[in-house]
Motif scaffolding. Structure first.
Motif, PDB file in Angstrom:
ATOM      1  N   GLY A   1      -4.844   8.386   2.764  1.00 25.57           N
ATOM      2  CA  GLY A   1      -4.836   7.029   3.374  1.00 25.57           C
ATOM      3  C   GLY A   1      -4.015   6.118   2.348  1.00 25.57           C
ATOM      4  O   GLY A   1      -2.940   6.682   1.790  1.00 25.57           O
ATOM      5  N   ASP A   2      -4.400   4.833   2.453  1.00 27.27           N
ATOM      6  CA  ASP A   2      -3.616   3.830   1.859  1.00 27.27           C
ATOM      7  C   ASP A   2      -4.306   3.479   0.601  1.00 27.27           C
ATOM      8  O   ASP A   2      -5.391   3.110   0.675  1.00 27.27           O
ATOM      9  N   PHE A   3      -3.384   3.062  -0.424  1.00 26.95           N
ATOM     10  CA  PHE A   3      -3.914   2.759  -1.781  1.00 26.95           C
ATOM     11  C   PHE A   3      -3.112   1.666  -2.427  1.00 26.95           C
ATOM     12  O   PHE A   3      -1.732   1.594  -2.088  1.00 26.95           O
ATOM     13  N   TYR A   4      -3.682   0.858  -2.918  1.00 25.14           N
ATOM     14  CA  TYR A   4      -2.966  -0.126  -3.857  1.00 25.14           C
ATOM     15  C   TYR A   4      -2.934   0.351  -5.191  1.00 25.14           C
ATOM     16  O   TYR A   4      -4.118   0.638  -5.810  1.00 25.14           O
ATOM     17  N   VAL A   5      -2.043   0.515  -5.926  1.00 21.52           N
ATOM     18  CA  VAL A   5      -1.802   1.007  -6.953  1.00 21.52           C
ATOM     19  C   VAL A   5      -1.595   0.235  -8.421  1.00 21.52           C
ATOM     20  O   VAL A   5      -0.471  -0.655  -8.434  1.00 21.52           O
ATOM     21  N   PRO A   6      -2.512   0.255  -9.290  1.00 22.85           N
ATOM     22  CA  PRO A   6      -2.700  -0.611 -10.357  1.00 22.85           C
ATOM     23  C   PRO A   6      -1.296  -0.438 -11.401  1.00 22.85           C
ATOM     24  O   PRO A   6      -1.271   0.661 -11.767  1.00 22.85           O
ATOM     25  N   MET A   7      -0.751  -1.210 -11.994  1.00 19.93           N
ATOM     26  CA  MET A   7       0.381  -0.959 -12.739  1.00 19.93           C
ATOM     27  C   MET A   7       0.412  -2.074 -13.928  1.00 19.93           C
ATOM     28  O   MET A   7       0.742  -3.232 -13.506  1.00 19.93           O
ATOM     29  N   THR A   8       0.649  -1.631 -15.061  1.00 17.90           N
ATOM     30  CA  THR A   8       0.829  -2.522 -16.309  1.00 17.90           C
ATOM     31  C   THR A   8       2.113  -2.172 -16.763  1.00 17.90           C
ATOM     32  O   THR A   8       2.565  -1.195 -17.398  1.00 17.90           O
ATOM     33  N   THR A   9       2.910  -3.513 -16.840  1.00 20.25           N
ATOM     34  CA  THR A   9       4.142  -3.511 -17.341  1.00 20.25           C
ATOM     35  C   THR A   9       4.600  -4.586 -17.677  1.00 20.25           C
ATOM     36  O   THR A   9       4.077  -5.856 -17.259  1.00 20.25           O
TER      37      THR A   9
ATOM     38  N   PRO B   1       0.671  -1.196   0.038  1.00 23.71           N
ATOM     39  CA  PRO B   1       0.089   0.123   0.079  1.00 23.71           C
ATOM     40  C   PRO B   1       0.883   1.199   0.128  1.00 23.71           C
ATOM     41  O   PRO B   1       1.956   1.390   0.647  1.00 23.71           O
ATOM     42  N   LEU B   2       0.475   2.306  -0.766  1.00 21.29           N
ATOM     43  CA  LEU B   2       0.730   3.628  -0.672  1.00 21.29           C
ATOM     44  C   LEU B   2       0.195   4.509   0.136  1.00 21.29           C
ATOM     45  O   LEU B   2      -1.246   4.644   0.039  1.00 21.29           O
ATOM     46  N   ARG B   3       1.031   5.175   0.975  1.00 20.12           N
ATOM     47  CA  ARG B   3       0.242   6.176   2.102  1.00 20.12           C
ATOM     48  C   ARG B   3       0.438   7.500   1.528  1.00 20.12           C
ATOM     49  O   ARG B   3       1.547   8.040   1.440  1.00 20.12           O
ATOM     50  N   VAL B   4      -0.922   8.252   1.289  1.00 18.76           N
ATOM     51  CA  VAL B   4      -0.812   9.499   0.628  1.00 18.76           C
ATOM     52  C   VAL B   4      -1.398  10.417   1.656  1.00 18.76           C
ATOM     53  O   VAL B   4      -2.530  10.156   2.065  1.00 18.76           O
ATOM     54  N   ASN B   5      -0.845  11.465   1.951  1.00 22.72           N
ATOM     55  CA  ASN B   5      -1.347  12.642   2.811  1.00 22.72           C
ATOM     56  C   ASN B   5      -1.655  13.779   2.070  1.00 22.72           C
ATOM     57  O   ASN B   5      -0.936  14.869   1.951  1.00 22.72           O
TER      58      ASN B   5
ATOM     59  N   TYR C   1       8.904  -0.038  -6.986  1.00 23.12           N
ATOM     60  CA  TYR C   1       7.912   0.826  -6.715  1.00 23.12           C
ATOM     61  C   TYR C   1       7.369   0.461  -5.063  1.00 23.12           C
ATOM     62  O   TYR C   1       7.277   1.161  -4.206  1.00 23.12           O
ATOM     63  N   SER C   2       7.116  -0.969  -5.093  1.00 24.10           N
ATOM     64  CA  SER C   2       6.574  -1.079  -3.727  1.00 24.10           C
ATOM     65  C   SER C   2       7.497  -1.034  -2.562  1.00 24.10           C
ATOM     66  O   SER C   2       7.067  -0.768  -1.278  1.00 24.10           O
ATOM     67  N   ARG C   3       8.841  -1.219  -2.935  1.00 25.99           N
ATOM     68  CA  ARG C   3       9.535  -1.004  -1.886  1.00 25.99           C
ATOM     69  C   ARG C   3       9.839   0.621  -1.433  1.00 25.99           C
ATOM     70  O   ARG C   3       9.727   0.793  -0.329  1.00 25.99           O
ATOM     71  N   GLY C   4       9.728   1.337  -2.591  1.00 23.92           N
ATOM     72  CA  GLY C   4       9.411   2.884  -2.238  1.00 23.92           C
ATOM     73  C   GLY C   4       8.230   3.132  -1.403  1.00 23.92           C
ATOM     74  O   GLY C   4       8.430   4.000  -0.373  1.00 23.92           O
ATOM     75  N   MET C   5       7.244   2.403  -1.869  1.00 28.92           N
ATOM     76  CA  MET C   5       6.043   2.705  -0.971  1.00 28.92           C
ATOM     77  C   MET C   5       6.089   2.331   0.465  1.00 28.92           C
ATOM     78  O   MET C   5       5.416   2.838   1.248  1.00 28.92           O
ATOM     79  N   GLY C   6       6.802   1.032   0.390  1.00 27.15           N
ATOM     80  CA  GLY C   6       6.988   0.502   1.828  1.00 27.15           C
ATOM     81  C   GLY C   6       7.699   1.471   2.901  1.00 27.15           C
ATOM     82  O   GLY C   6       7.497   1.820   3.964  1.00 27.15           O
ATOM     83  N   ILE C   7       8.936   2.316   2.389  1.00 21.65           N
ATOM     84  CA  ILE C   7       9.678   3.028   3.194  1.00 21.65           C
ATOM     85  C   ILE C   7       9.037   4.349   3.512  1.00 21.65           C
ATOM     86  O   ILE C   7       9.183   4.894   4.810  1.00 21.65           O
ATOM     87  N   THR C   8       8.450   5.039   2.578  1.00 19.13           N
ATOM     88  CA  THR C   8       7.587   6.099   2.710  1.00 19.13           C
ATOM     89  C   THR C   8       6.553   5.926   3.552  1.00 19.13           C
ATOM     90  O   THR C   8       6.297   6.924   4.311  1.00 19.13           O
ATOM     91  N   ARG C   9       5.870   4.812   3.558  1.00 17.93           N
ATOM     92  CA  ARG C   9       4.703   4.321   4.473  1.00 17.93           C
ATOM     93  C   ARG C   9       5.399   4.560   5.814  1.00 17.93           C
ATOM     94  O   ARG C   9       4.535   5.042   6.915  1.00 17.93           O
ATOM     95  N   GLU C  10       6.577   3.991   6.210  1.00 18.96           N
ATOM     96  CA  GLU C  10       6.988   3.796   7.408  1.00 18.96           C
ATOM     97  C   GLU C  10       7.465   5.251   7.973  1.00 18.96           C
ATOM     98  O   GLU C  10       7.236   5.519   9.009  1.00 18.96           O
ATOM     99  N   ALA C  11       7.754   6.190   6.896  1.00 15.96           N
ATOM    100  CA  ALA C  11       7.973   7.637   7.486  1.00 15.96           C
ATOM    101  C   ALA C  11       6.831   8.425   7.477  1.00 15.96           C
ATOM    102  O   ALA C  11       6.883   9.558   7.949  1.00 15.96           O
ATOM    103  N   GLY C  12       5.598   7.839   7.481  1.00 14.02           N
ATOM    104  CA  GLY C  12       4.369   8.705   7.873  1.00 14.02           C
ATOM    105  C   GLY C  12       3.475   8.910   6.444  1.00 14.02           C
ATOM    106  O   GLY C  12       2.401   9.521   6.666  1.00 14.02           O
ATOM    107  N   GLY C  13       4.061   8.635   5.349  1.00 14.21           N
ATOM    108  CA  GLY C  13       3.352   8.882   4.038  1.00 14.21           C
ATOM    109  C   GLY C  13       3.973   9.979   3.457  1.00 14.21           C
ATOM    110  O   GLY C  13       4.868  10.846   3.684  1.00 14.21           O
TER     111      GLY C  13
END
Length: 391
Positions: free
Chosen positions: A77-85, A67-71, A94-106
């Motif tokens: 809130g938290d979002f699951y982002v669809p990606m076609t590739t 999940p991606l946390r957006v303030n 991208y999931s790794r980046g979302m994980g660390i930014t979520r831990e940082a508060g979003g």
């Protein structure tokens, strides 16, 4: 009908039978099987306005990051982002980046501008005639706006920029477009405004064109970077030092040093922006959600700023000055694309700025993750592990 002409049905060309006739035509002439392109689950009747000569589908892999946390002001809130590739490691990164930014508060996101353009050009006998025309346009803006807005329910003419060159006057009409991307809307509205101008201008116009190319539609330009096209959205986050060291296996200082060095390299190469790979995330989300994929050409331009804070943490921001997205109209109503938008609660009216904030936050996550992989020397190993699909 010519024997080499692709079959069409004059009465109803959007049926399974019409698509089958076209597949058989291609199979016979090209000697290949279209078995997989024939597999789709939606009714072709939904496609008028989206494609011609519908024959089947090209299936692309879809994954979700998060999940991606957006303030944000629109996305919260938290979002699951669809990606076609088809690029291995992309969603993992991208999931790794979302994980660390979520831990940082979003990630904090802000839409700071919103405009779509069409830029007609008017030609006169000389430069003075063009200048006088520009003064007249300024004096008659309200009437011009009324003519433009009469063609649309949601489009609003915000202002008209003017640029002079030789005996030409370039007008850059700036519209807000609601939840549509708005290129067709602004084209129709600007055409109506120009017709009103031609009918009411007291002087002589030699000739004019609906597009003088200063909107740089589906092309990157420095003007759009400065003045915005679509949504201008900023995503920012501060990563605590401990998270950078533990999760990204590097330091804020090393990340910042790499950013300064890469910016110099980009300057030497003549790069048009200083992002790492914003087109990756934007294209993947665009295809999944039914955006006009050609708009990646403008939308991927990014302005990245980073610094080590006095506390030793890592501040990172991405500005997307020309992010063109829609949650209504175009390809957003197609079957699978609609589902992907609904996953993020971004389908329909009133959701375009929300989608823009989610995409900007997604881009930031990809920038941080790839940047860290390069610094920590994990870029090649991760692609070897996840990105190889060869016989």
């Amino acid at each position: 009908m010519s024997p080499d002409r692709i079959p069409r049905d004059a009465d109803n060309d959007y049926t399974r039978a019409a698509a089958q006739r076209r597949r058989e035509f291609i199979e016979q002439r090209c000697g290949v099987s279209l078995e997989h392109t024939a597999q789709y689950s939606f009714d072709p009747a939904i496609l008028p306005g989206n494609i011609e000569n519908f024959t089947g589908v090209v299936q692309l892999p879809l994954g979700f990051a998060g999940p991606l946390r957006v303030n944000g002001e629109h996305a919260q809130g938290d979002f699951y982002v669809p990606m076609t590739t088809t690029e291995g490691t992309l969603i993992a990164s991208y999931s790794r980046g979302m994980g660390i930014t979520r831990e940082a508060g979003g990630i904090t996101t802000t839409v700071v501008d919103d405009a779509m353009q069409r830029s007609p050009v008017f030609v006169f006998e000389d430069a003075r005639g063009a200048r006088d025309f520009g003064d007249w346009v300024t004096a008659n803006f309200e009437a011009i706006r009324a003519a433009a807005e009469a063609t649309t329910r949601s489009g609003r003419l915000r202002d008209i920029e003017q640029y002079a060159a030789s005996r030409m006057r370039y007008l850059r009409f700036n519209f807000t477009t609601g939840d549509a991307a708005g290129q067709n809307m602004t084209g129709k509205a600007t055409y109506a405004a120009c017709q009103w101008i031609r009918q009411h201008y007291p002087g002589t116009i030699s000739h004019w064109f609906l597009s003088g190319n200063m909107d740089t539609d589906k092309k990157h330009s420095q003007l759009n970077t400065l003045r915005s096209r679509g949504k201008r959205v900023i995503a920012e986050v501060t990563l605590p030092r401990q998270l950078v060291e533990q999760r990204l296996r590097t330091t804020p200082e090393a990340m910042y040093a790499a950013r300064k060095t890469s910016q110099l390299g980009g300057l030497m190469a003549g790069a048009v922006h200083n992002g790492v790979h914003p087109a990756n995330g934007i294209a993947a989300v665009f295809i999944a959600t039914g955006q006009d994929e050609a708009n990646v050409a403008e939308s991927h331009a990014s302005l990245v700023f980073a610094e080590v804070t006095p506390a030793g943490d890592y501040y990172y921001s991405v500005t997307l000055p020309s992010l063109i997205v829609a949650t209504y109209g175009g390809g957003t109503g197609l079957a699978t694309q609609k589902e992907c938008l609904q996953v993020m609660d971004c389908y329909g009216k009133g959701k375009a700025k929300k989608l823009a904030e989610i995409i900007a936050a997604t881009v930031l996550c990809g920038e941080i993750s790839l940047g860290a992989a390069v610094v920590s020397e994990e870029w090649v190993s991760s692609h070897d592990e996840l990105g190889r699909n060869r016989p």
